[in-house]
Design a protein around this motif. Sequence first.
Motif, PDB file in Angstrom:
ATOM      1  N   THR A   1       0.531   4.091  -2.836  1.00  0.00           N
ATOM      2  CA  THR A   1       0.272   5.471  -2.429  1.00  0.00           C
ATOM      3  C   THR A   1       1.275   6.424  -3.072  1.00  0.00           C
ATOM      4  O   THR A   1       0.897   7.481  -3.597  1.00  0.00           O
TER       5      THR A   1
ATOM      6  N   SER B   1       2.763   0.147   5.153  1.00  0.00           N
ATOM      7  CA  SER B   1       1.522   0.865   4.920  1.00  0.00           C
ATOM      8  C   SER B   1       1.780   2.255   4.332  1.00  0.00           C
ATOM      9  O   SER B   1       2.808   2.874   4.588  1.00  0.00           O
TER      10      SER B   1
ATOM     11  N   SER C   1       0.828  -1.206   0.000  1.00  0.00           N
ATOM     12  CA  SER C   1       0.000   0.000   0.000  1.00  0.00           C
ATOM     13  C   SER C   1       0.867   1.263   0.000  1.00  0.00           C
ATOM     14  O   SER C   1       0.470   2.282  -0.557  1.00  0.00           O
TER      15      SER C   1
END
Length: 160
Positions: free
Chosen positions: A78, A126, A74
């Motif tokens: 992003t 993340s 992720s």
Amino acid sequence: MEYNDRRNYTSQNNKLRWVEKLSYLLDEQFRLPGTNFRFGLDPILNLIPFAGDMSGLLISAALVLTLAKNGASSKIVTLMVLNIVLDATIGGIPIIGQIFDFFFKANKRNIRLLNEHYVEGKHQGSGKGVLLGVGLVLVMIFILMVYLIWQLTAWVFSQF
């Protein structure tokens, strides 16, 4: 560096080789004669108002979506989305955006990020921290803009 000389994750993963080829076509296919400056179809398409910007954004978004479906973290997704949003946002500004598109190669940057992720082990985890950082910067820019508008308004009214 020519396309065939590259050794990286997408070249090793035949299922994703088309992503690298499309990225090369969009950002580096052509070379300005007598220089090492390369550009692709993306800045040429962006000369067409709105349609060019939207087509580049949609193609870049499809590339990122494909990479996300193939296991990119992720955080890397992003970072890639930030590249294409920045490219689309500034690229949409008349004249400045067209010049910007020749130098800011979002797809090339995204392939580099992908290789750093898979080959070098960078950008793991993340994307929440990246989003939080971007959110804070945007809030600060918004506050600065409100302050500047307030000051400009006060100055204009003081002139009357």
